[in-house]
Design an enzyme around this catalytic site. Structure first.
Site, PDB file in Angstrom:
ATOM      1  N   HIS A 122       6.254  -9.439   2.045  1.00 36.13           N
ATOM      2  CA  HIS A 122       4.808  -9.192   2.125  1.00 36.13           C
ATOM      3  C   HIS A 122       4.381  -7.925   1.384  1.00 36.13           C
ATOM      4  CE1 HIS A 122       4.330 -12.480   4.839  1.00 36.13           C
ATOM      5  NE2 HIS A 122       5.002 -11.924   5.815  1.00 36.13           N
ATOM      6  N   ASP A 159      10.286 -18.520   4.590  1.00 40.84           N
ATOM      7  CA  ASP A 159       9.717 -17.841   5.749  1.00 40.84           C
ATOM      8  C   ASP A 159       8.415 -18.558   6.129  1.00 40.84           C
ATOM      9  OD1 ASP A 159       9.846 -14.770   7.086  1.00 40.84           O
ATOM     10  OD2 ASP A 159       7.839 -15.643   6.989  1.00 40.84           O
ATOM     11  N   HIS A 161       5.673 -17.438   7.018  1.00 41.08           N
ATOM     12  CA  HIS A 161       4.505 -16.750   6.465  1.00 41.08           C
ATOM     13  C   HIS A 161       4.617 -16.715   4.942  1.00 41.08           C
ATOM     14  CE1 HIS A 161       5.191 -15.011  10.534  1.00 41.08           C
ATOM     15  NE2 HIS A 161       3.881 -15.136  10.620  1.00 41.08           N
ATOM     16  N   ASP A 246      11.594 -17.826  10.901  1.00 40.95           N
ATOM     17  CA  ASP A 246      10.521 -17.920  11.883  1.00 40.95           C
ATOM     18  C   ASP A 246       9.789 -19.257  11.851  1.00 40.95           C
ATOM     19  OD1 ASP A 246       9.676 -17.133   9.375  1.00 40.95           O
ATOM     20  OD2 ASP A 246       8.556 -15.378  10.070  1.00 40.95           O
TER      21      ASP A 246
END
Length: 329
Positions: A122, A159, A161, A246
């Site tokens: 990120h 991931d 996200h 996740d």
């Protein structure tokens, strides 16, 4: 022999009580692996990233800002706290482990894993966010391109996200093919299918948003029928995985439904490219699911095998209509 990079600094970056990206993540992974004789991986200590490696992606002003923020033990935002100089040290080794991983792959290792924190996908050029300080995978990819003779690097981010930082850093570059599978709508809100890159990088960003509740058939079907054909056409020198766990059904932060065995399938799919494969740890916040899924990934990377085949679902057809404008799927 596959290699595993680790460093004790990952156990010193304290994000505080109740924070999901916590020291116990590394303890859980290492307890699982040590109980299985590290799955035959060679253990190596991750070095700190060099100034040259770091500054190939992030400007000096941002590095200075990260150091100063960590020295104060301040937070970059509500999600991204620090605990003093130890947080900066951990971030240096997380990025350095990713760079050491690509060096090992370039020197002839077929597979490896960099199991350090904080994560990185990120982090943007001048912004820490989402638990991430430096863009670990992007730094490693840039190091491979600038210093290790690679001409093309494929980054696959699964991931849950969206890997907004990696995507933004390479959005205009044809040297890196970036593919992300991520829950949508969901934080950070980026990564629509329509984002295919820009300028000379148009077509080199493959963003594959999936709805909450998506499981193995959706993730692996998209990888099999969209991501892998594009990656084969791209013909990378090495493959880097932003390895978030996740999307597991037990993860507390998201709503996807992968199983532990799904990560073994994803690893086998990556191996079908016939290129060196390096994993860099990103998310995953249920400790048991994280530890078992990392082990499943590492076992498949070390032992190989044939992945299962998955059907072409409606999301595959939708994605193929967009991505197929750039790659033969």
């Amino acid at each position: 022999m596959p290699v595993l990079f680790r460093h004790p600094s990952s156990l010193e970056h304290d994000t505080g009580p109740g924070h999901p990206e916590r020291i116990e993540r590394i303890r859980a992974i290492e307890a699982e692996l040590s109980g299985r004789d590290w799955l035959g991986y060679e253990l190596r200590e991750a070095p700190a990233v060099t100034d040259e490696q770091l500054l190939a992606v992030h400007p000096q002003s941002y590095v200075d800002f990260v150091r100063a923020t960590c020295d104060r033990g301040a937070a970059f935002d509500l999600d991204t706290p620090t605990s003093g100089p130890a947080s900066f040290e951990a971030a240096l080794h997380a990025a350095g482990g990713a760079c050491a991983l690509v060096e090992a792959l370039s020197a002839g290792e077929s597979a490896g894993f960099s199991a350090l924190r904080p994560p990185g996908h990120h982090a943007e050029l001048t912004r820490a966010m989402g638990f991430c300080l430096f863009a670990n995978v992007a730094i490693a990819a840039r190091h491979a391109l600038d210093s290790l003779g690679a001409e093309r690097v494929f980054v696959l981010d699964w991931d849950v996200h969206h890997g907004n930082g990696t995507n933004a850093i390479f959005r205009e570059s044809p040297e890196v093919l970036f593919a992300s599978l991520h829950q949508s709508p969901f934080w950070p809100g980026s990564g629509p299918l329509s984002d295919v890159g820009a300028g000379p990088g148009e077509g080199y960003s493959i963003n594959l948003p999936v709805p909450a509740g998506s499981g193995e058939e959706t993730f692996c079907g998209l990888v099999e029928h969209v991501v892998l054909p594009a990656a084969r056409a791209f013909d990378p020198d090495l493959v880097l995985i932003s390895a978030g766990y996740d999307a597991h059904r037990d993860d507390p932060l998201a709503e996807c439904m992968l199983e532990t065995g799904s990560y073994a399938q994803l690893a086998l799919q990556a191996l079908t490219l016939g290129k060196p494969v390096g994993y860099v740890l990103e998310g995953g916040y249920d400790l048991d699911a994280l530890a078992s899924s990392v082990a499943a990934s590492m076992e498949s990377l070390a032992e190989g095998g044939e992945p299962r085949s998955f059907p072409r679902g409606p999301l595959v057809e939708e994605a193929a209509a967009t991505i197929g404008r750039y790659w033969e799927l």
